[in-house]
Scaffold this motif. Structure first.
Motif, short mmCIF file in Angstrom:
data_model
loop_
_atom_site.label_atom_id
_atom_site.label_comp_id
_atom_site.label_asym_id
_atom_site.label_seq_id
_atom_site.Cartn_x
_atom_site.Cartn_y
_atom_site.Cartn_z
N ASP A 180 0.83 -1.21 0.00
CA ASP A 180 0.00 0.00 0.00
C ASP A 180 0.87 1.26 0.00
OD1 ASP A 180 -2.28 -1.54 0.03
OD2 ASP A 180 -2.60 -1.39 2.19
N TYR A 181 1.86 1.29 0.88
CA TYR A 181 2.76 2.45 0.95
C TYR A 181 3.53 2.61 -0.36
CZ TYR A 181 2.23 3.61 5.91
OH TYR A 181 1.75 4.04 7.12
N TYR A 182 4.02 1.50 -0.89
CA TYR A 182 4.81 1.52 -2.11
C TYR A 182 4.03 2.17 -3.26
CZ TYR A 182 7.82 -0.41 -5.84
OH TYR A 182 8.67 -0.57 -6.91
N LYS A 183 2.81 1.72 -3.44
CA LYS A 183 1.99 2.26 -4.53
C LYS A 183 1.70 3.75 -4.34
CE LYS A 183 -0.38 -2.16 -5.29
NZ LYS A 183 -1.66 -2.89 -5.09
N ALA A 184 1.38 4.13 -3.11
CA ALA A 184 1.05 5.53 -2.85
C ALA A 184 2.26 6.44 -3.05
CB ALA A 184 0.51 5.68 -1.44
N MET A 185 3.43 5.99 -2.61
CA MET A 185 4.63 6.80 -2.72
C MET A 185 5.12 6.89 -4.16
SD MET A 185 6.54 5.50 0.76
CE MET A 185 8.00 6.52 0.58
N LYS A 186 5.05 5.80 -4.89
CA LYS A 186 5.47 5.80 -6.29
C LYS A 186 4.55 6.67 -7.14
CE LYS A 186 8.97 2.75 -6.59
NZ LYS A 186 10.21 2.83 -7.38
N ALA A 187 3.30 6.79 -6.73
CA ALA A 187 2.36 7.63 -7.46
C ALA A 187 2.76 9.10 -7.37
CB ALA A 187 0.95 7.43 -6.92
N VAL A 188 3.43 9.46 -6.27
CA VAL A 188 3.89 10.84 -6.10
C VAL A 188 5.22 11.05 -6.80
CG1 VAL A 188 4.61 12.56 -4.39
CG2 VAL A 188 2.66 11.05 -3.91
N ASP A 189 6.13 10.07 -6.70
CA ASP A 189 7.46 10.20 -7.30
C ASP A 189 7.92 8.81 -7.75
OD1 ASP A 189 10.07 10.60 -8.05
OD2 ASP A 189 10.61 11.78 -6.29
N SER A 190 7.85 8.54 -9.02
CA SER A 190 8.17 7.22 -9.54
C SER A 190 9.67 6.94 -9.56
CB SER A 190 7.62 7.06 -10.96
OG SER A 190 8.23 8.01 -11.84
N THR A 191 10.50 7.96 -9.30
CA THR A 191 11.95 7.77 -9.37
C THR A 191 12.56 7.29 -8.06
OG1 THR A 191 12.51 10.05 -8.71
CG2 THR A 191 12.04 9.64 -11.06
N ILE A 192 11.83 7.32 -6.96
CA ILE A 192 12.39 6.90 -5.68
C ILE A 192 12.50 5.38 -5.64
CG2 ILE A 192 11.54 8.93 -4.46
CD1 ILE A 192 9.29 7.19 -3.33
N LEU A 193 13.34 4.89 -4.74
CA LEU A 193 13.50 3.46 -4.51
C LEU A 193 13.05 3.15 -3.08
CD1 LEU A 193 16.99 2.94 -6.20
CD2 LEU A 193 14.72 2.48 -7.17
N ILE A 194 12.22 2.12 -2.95
CA ILE A 194 11.57 1.83 -1.67
C ILE A 194 11.94 0.43 -1.21
CG2 ILE A 194 9.37 1.72 -0.46
CD1 ILE A 194 8.20 3.52 -2.64
N GLY A 195 12.42 0.35 0.03
CA GLY A 195 12.89 -0.92 0.57
C GLY A 195 11.95 -1.51 1.59
N ALA A 196 11.98 -2.85 1.67
CA ALA A 196 11.14 -3.60 2.61
C ALA A 196 12.00 -4.18 3.72
CB ALA A 196 10.40 -4.71 1.88
N VAL A 197 11.50 -4.11 4.95
CA VAL A 197 12.17 -4.70 6.11
C VAL A 197 12.37 -6.19 5.87
CG1 VAL A 197 11.92 -5.26 8.55
CG2 VAL A 197 11.31 -2.97 7.71
N SER A 198 13.60 -6.67 6.02
CA SER A 198 13.93 -8.04 5.66
C SER A 198 14.90 -8.64 6.67
CB SER A 198 14.55 -8.08 4.26
OG SER A 198 13.70 -7.49 3.30
N SER A 199 15.17 -9.93 6.51
CA SER A 199 16.12 -10.66 7.35
C SER A 199 16.82 -11.68 6.47
CB SER A 199 15.37 -11.33 8.50
OG SER A 199 16.28 -11.76 9.50
N PRO A 200 18.06 -12.03 6.76
CA PRO A 200 18.84 -12.81 5.80
C PRO A 200 18.49 -14.29 5.68
CG PRO A 200 20.17 -12.27 7.71
CD PRO A 200 18.91 -11.50 7.84
N LEU A 201 17.74 -14.86 6.63
CA LEU A 201 17.38 -16.27 6.57
C LEU A 201 15.88 -16.43 6.38
CD1 LEU A 201 19.59 -17.76 9.43
CD2 LEU A 201 20.11 -17.64 6.99
N ALA A 202 15.49 -17.42 5.60
CA ALA A 202 14.07 -17.64 5.31
C ALA A 202 13.26 -17.97 6.55
CB ALA A 202 13.92 -18.76 4.28
N THR A 203 13.90 -18.59 7.54
CA THR A 203 13.18 -19.02 8.75
C THR A 203 13.18 -17.96 9.85
OG1 THR A 203 15.20 -20.12 9.50
CG2 THR A 203 13.59 -21.47 8.31
N ASP A 204 13.90 -16.87 9.68
CA ASP A 204 13.95 -15.83 10.71
C ASP A 204 12.56 -15.27 11.00
OD1 ASP A 204 16.68 -16.02 10.93
OD2 ASP A 204 17.13 -14.27 9.70
N TYR A 205 12.29 -15.03 12.27
CA TYR A 205 11.06 -14.34 12.70
C TYR A 205 9.81 -14.94 12.06
CZ TYR A 205 14.70 -11.09 14.09
OH TYR A 205 15.84 -10.54 14.64
#
Length: 273
Positions: free
Chosen positions: A38-63
């Motif tokens: 939801d945030y990604y779509k709304a922010m890109k609609a304002v400025d398509s040139t920005i890059l948006i990152g998602a909170v992640s963790s290095p292992l598939a089983t983390d958290y």
């Protein structure tokens, strides 16, 4: 708003939202992935040139399988993150002495292993074509949690410099040492590379002017036959070859023979320590 000449390019949605220590408590990967879209779509609609990152963790089983569920939810909503946000504090920050120092310097291998893990996660949950397209950004890192006293010692300069090199070698989009000024620890330990009280620089500070002013920006292939001595090479804007080497032994000198191929060096060069 994101207007004017000093516009932000990289944006993070949330911070460590898999953790109970964050505002609002821990999210599931599915919930976060849906909100992220939801945030990604709304922010890109304002400025398509920005890059948006998602909170992640290095292992598939983390958290509770955060990564597979987060990416699946975002993709189901029609969104693929521009980059994945990773935080790393490898050492628990409770030990001291040569053994702890050795562990910290060995932790540098984590950058490569985490890159492989993230590639596998992206390939499995988004598709193999997204490997390399979705970038990785280590927006927080330091040698230890707590922080440990090593953060104000020379070993942290050794750790930070090689951690940066490993990120560059493995194609990460960037990395931010936490922090510039922070404080927080016991026995003078400090996440910041500048002392929060005196403004004096800690050893890790000097990594940045050295790499900025002396090391090239275009990395080239470089290997070492000694696991204790790490080596990295790059070319600068003028085509000069620059070599960065670190002896990670706390006690032994390690003389090195340097072999250069595919490049014709001048008769003499410069050295910085």
């Amino acid at each position: 708003t994101n207007t004017g000449s000093a516009r932000a390019k990289y944006w993070e949605i949330g911070n460590e939202n898999y953790g109970s220590w964050e505002q609002g408590g821990a999210y599931t990967g599915t919930t976060y992935g849906t909100y992220f879209a939801d945030y990604y779509k709304a922010m890109k609609a304002v400025d398509s040139t920005i890059l948006i990152g998602a909170v992640s963790s290095p292992l598939a089983t983390d958290y509770n399988n955060w990564m597979p569920t987060m990416l699946t939810a975002a993709k189901a909503a029609g969104v693929v993150p521009d980059f994945l946000i990773i935080h790393n504090y490898p050492d628990p920050g409770t030990g001291t002495g040569a053994g702890t120092d050795a562990n910290i310097l060995n932790d540098i291998n984590m950058v490569g292993t985490q890159t492989t893990s993230l590639n596998n996660i992206v390939s499995t949950n988004l598709g193999s074509s997204y490997v390399g397209q979705v970038k990785y950004f280590m927006t927080e890192y330091n040698s230890s949690l707590g922080p440990g006293v090593q953060t104000i010692q020379y070993v942290n300069a050794m750790f930070v410099s090689q951690w940066i090199m490993e990120m560059a070698k493995n194609g990460w989009a960037g990395g931010n040492l936490w922090a510039a000024k922070n404080g927080a620890g016991t026995n003078g330990a400090d996440y910041g590379f500048i002392d929060v009280t005196t403004d004096a620089p800690h050893p890790a500070y000097y990594v940045f002017p050295m790499l900025t002013n002396k090391f090239g920006k275009n990395m080239v292939s470089c290997t070492s036959s000694n696991a204790t001595v790490r080596a990295y090479a790059a070319k600068d804007a003028s085509g000069n070859l620059t070599l960065f080497m670190v002896n990670n032994s706390p006690t032994a000198s390690n003389p090195a023979n340097i072999t250069v191929s595919g490049f014709t060096p001048a008769a003499s060069g410069q050295a910085w320590v």
